[in-house]
Motif scaffolding. Sequence first.
Motif, mmCIF file in Angstrom:
data_model
loop_
_atom_site.group_PDB
_atom_site.id
_atom_site.type_symbol
_atom_site.label_atom_id
_atom_site.label_comp_id
_atom_site.label_asym_id
_atom_site.label_seq_id
_atom_site.Cartn_x
_atom_site.Cartn_y
_atom_site.Cartn_z
ATOM 1 N N PHE A 82 4.461 20.035 27.976
ATOM 2 C CA PHE A 82 5.838 19.695 27.607
ATOM 3 C C PHE A 82 6.716 20.836 28.089
ATOM 4 C CE2 PHE A 82 3.021 17.527 24.695
ATOM 5 C CZ PHE A 82 3.538 16.245 24.693
ATOM 6 N N TYR A 83 7.441 20.637 29.177
ATOM 7 C CA TYR A 83 8.092 21.732 29.879
ATOM 8 C C TYR A 83 9.613 21.729 29.792
ATOM 9 C CZ TYR A 83 7.007 17.759 32.842
ATOM 10 O OH TYR A 83 6.805 16.491 33.291
ATOM 11 N N ASP A 84 10.218 20.739 29.164
ATOM 12 C CA ASP A 84 11.674 20.726 28.982
ATOM 13 C C ASP A 84 11.995 21.173 27.558
ATOM 14 O OD1 ASP A 84 12.310 19.566 31.571
ATOM 15 O OD2 ASP A 84 11.464 17.711 30.782
ATOM 16 N N VAL A 85 13.054 21.950 27.397
ATOM 17 C CA VAL A 85 13.445 22.463 26.072
ATOM 18 C C VAL A 85 14.726 21.765 25.628
ATOM 19 C CG1 VAL A 85 14.097 24.500 24.756
ATOM 20 C CG2 VAL A 85 12.387 24.687 26.551
ATOM 21 N N VAL A 86 14.706 21.238 24.403
ATOM 22 C CA VAL A 86 15.874 20.572 23.815
ATOM 23 C C VAL A 86 16.069 21.086 22.393
ATOM 24 C CG1 VAL A 86 15.652 18.467 25.204
ATOM 25 C CG2 VAL A 86 14.512 18.601 22.984
ATOM 26 N N LYS A 87 17.222 20.779 21.820
ATOM 27 C CA LYS A 87 17.517 21.102 20.416
ATOM 28 C C LYS A 87 17.140 19.895 19.574
ATOM 29 C CE LYS A 87 19.896 24.986 21.079
ATOM 30 N NZ LYS A 87 19.394 26.248 20.652
ATOM 31 N N TYR A 88 16.460 20.129 18.449
ATOM 32 C CA TYR A 88 16.019 19.058 17.567
ATOM 33 C C TYR A 88 16.439 19.355 16.137
ATOM 34 C CZ TYR A 88 12.891 16.277 14.660
ATOM 35 O OH TYR A 88 12.387 15.434 13.700
ATOM 36 N N SER A 89 16.918 18.332 15.430
ATOM 37 C CA SER A 89 17.189 18.469 13.996
ATOM 38 C C SER A 89 16.761 17.180 13.296
ATOM 39 C CB SER A 89 18.650 18.791 13.722
ATOM 40 O OG SER A 89 19.485 17.768 14.183
ATOM 41 N N HIS A 90 16.170 17.365 12.138
ATOM 42 C CA HIS A 90 15.618 16.264 11.353
ATOM 43 C C HIS A 90 16.633 15.819 10.303
ATOM 44 C CE1 HIS A 90 12.673 13.849 9.240
ATOM 45 N NE2 HIS A 90 12.944 14.505 8.129
ATOM 46 N N LYS A 91 16.761 14.522 10.118
ATOM 47 C CA LYS A 91 17.662 13.986 9.093
ATOM 48 C C LYS A 91 16.979 14.101 7.730
ATOM 49 C CE LYS A 91 19.727 9.769 7.437
ATOM 50 N NZ LYS A 91 19.636 8.328 7.485
ATOM 51 N N THR A 92 17.683 14.690 6.760
ATOM 52 C CA THR A 92 17.148 14.803 5.404
ATOM 53 C C THR A 92 17.568 13.584 4.587
ATOM 54 O OG1 THR A 92 19.074 15.978 4.559
ATOM 55 C CG2 THR A 92 17.316 17.321 5.519
ATOM 56 N N ASP A 93 17.063 13.477 3.385
ATOM 57 C CA ASP A 93 17.413 12.368 2.492
ATOM 58 C C ASP A 93 18.715 12.631 1.745
ATOM 59 O OD1 ASP A 93 15.102 11.052 3.231
ATOM 60 O OD2 ASP A 93 13.921 11.902 1.589
ATOM 61 N N LYS A 94 19.290 13.803 1.926
ATOM 62 C CA LYS A 94 20.490 14.182 1.172
ATOM 63 C C LYS A 94 21.756 13.817 1.937
ATOM 64 C CE LYS A 94 17.962 17.971 -0.837
ATOM 65 N NZ LYS A 94 17.758 19.386 -0.884
ATOM 66 N N ILE A 103 22.772 14.768 5.892
ATOM 67 C CA ILE A 103 22.634 16.191 6.173
ATOM 68 C C ILE A 103 21.412 16.374 7.071
ATOM 69 C CG2 ILE A 103 22.139 18.453 5.169
ATOM 70 C CD1 ILE A 103 23.645 17.544 2.675
ATOM 71 N N TYR A 104 21.577 17.171 8.123
ATOM 72 C CA TYR A 104 20.491 17.451 9.059
ATOM 73 C C TYR A 104 20.011 18.883 8.884
ATOM 74 C CZ TYR A 104 21.450 13.104 11.523
ATOM 75 O OH TYR A 104 21.597 11.774 11.837
ATOM 76 N N THR A 105 18.749 19.114 9.222
ATOM 77 C CA THR A 105 18.210 20.470 9.197
ATOM 78 C C THR A 105 18.837 21.265 10.334
ATOM 79 O OG1 THR A 105 16.358 19.834 10.618
ATOM 80 C CG2 THR A 105 16.000 19.713 8.225
ATOM 81 N N ASP A 106 18.683 22.581 10.299
ATOM 82 C CA ASP A 106 19.178 23.416 11.390
ATOM 83 C C ASP A 106 18.467 23.045 12.683
ATOM 84 O OD1 ASP A 106 20.886 24.789 9.700
ATOM 85 O OD2 ASP A 106 19.391 26.344 9.257
ATOM 86 N N GLU A 107 19.205 23.134 13.793
ATOM 87 C CA GLU A 107 18.615 22.814 15.085
ATOM 88 C C GLU A 107 17.592 23.869 15.484
ATOM 89 O OE1 GLU A 107 21.947 22.550 17.772
ATOM 90 O OE2 GLU A 107 21.948 20.368 17.592
ATOM 91 N N ASP A 118 16.954 10.964 13.515
ATOM 92 C CA ASP A 118 16.891 12.390 13.825
ATOM 93 C C ASP A 118 17.787 12.626 15.039
ATOM 94 O OD1 ASP A 118 15.065 12.671 11.799
ATOM 95 O OD2 ASP A 118 13.336 13.025 13.093
ATOM 96 N N LYS A 119 17.990 13.878 15.410
ATOM 97 C CA LYS A 119 18.836 14.173 16.566
ATOM 98 C C LYS A 119 18.098 15.035 17.587
ATOM 99 C CE LYS A 119 23.400 13.850 14.468
ATOM 100 N NZ LYS A 119 24.677 14.540 14.234
ATOM 101 N N ILE A 120 18.265 14.687 18.851
ATOM 102 C CA ILE A 120 17.758 15.481 19.968
ATOM 103 C C ILE A 120 18.954 15.804 20.845
ATOM 104 C CG2 ILE A 120 16.282 15.512 22.010
ATOM 105 C CD1 ILE A 120 14.371 13.636 20.526
ATOM 106 N N ASP A 121 19.206 17.072 21.045
ATOM 107 C CA ASP A 121 20.376 17.541 21.798
ATOM 108 C C ASP A 121 21.670 16.922 21.281
ATOM 109 O OD1 ASP A 121 19.257 19.443 23.399
ATOM 110 O OD2 ASP A 121 19.070 18.178 25.168
ATOM 111 N N GLY A 122 21.771 16.760 19.966
ATOM 112 C CA GLY A 122 22.985 16.243 19.343
ATOM 113 C C GLY A 122 23.143 14.734 19.420
ATOM 114 N N ARG A 123 22.174 14.048 20.007
ATOM 115 C CA ARG A 123 22.243 12.595 20.143
ATOM 116 C C ARG A 123 21.241 11.948 19.184
ATOM 117 N NH1 ARG A 123 21.899 11.726 26.511
ATOM 118 N NH2 ARG A 123 22.602 9.635 25.990
ATOM 119 N N VAL A 124 21.626 10.849 18.567
ATOM 120 C CA VAL A 124 20.821 10.210 17.531
ATOM 121 C C VAL A 124 19.655 9.432 18.148
ATOM 122 C CG1 VAL A 124 20.864 8.527 15.649
ATOM 123 C CG2 VAL A 124 22.812 10.037 16.002
ATOM 124 N N VAL A 125 18.478 9.606 17.559
ATOM 125 C CA VAL A 125 17.291 8.857 17.979
ATOM 126 C C VAL A 125 17.441 7.422 17.483
ATOM 127 C CG1 VAL A 125 14.784 8.648 17.745
ATOM 128 C CG2 VAL A 125 15.834 10.912 17.926
#
Length: 96
Positions: free
Chosen positions: A5-17, A25-29, A68-75
């Motif tokens: 896996f050679y590409d780097v992206v920002k990821y944040s997980h959606k919480t239940d809150k 509310i999303y976790t920190d990227e 969830d979000k990858i590079d600020g875009r919603v999955v």
Amino acid sequence: MWDQFYDVVKYSHKTDKLDSTGSPIYTDEIDINVRDVSGGSSYEIKQDGLVHRITREYQVPFMVYVDDKIDGRVVVQADPSRGVFGEFYFCIARVE
């Protein structure tokens, strides 16, 4: 082959809150390694006009989930890729 896996992206997980406005509310990227597989562009005709959608597809080494979000875009779709004996290879995540 499946562990490269050679590409780097920002990821944040959606919480239940929810925040005070009712937005999720999303976790920190965090930086994660993925394979940036493909992208596309499509048009959808709606009642109020034409909508242009740009999508990307990633292969992620762990399971991600819709909203969830990858590079600020919603999955918008997340499917596991498994081998013939059920072993998990990666998650196919599509974002808009």
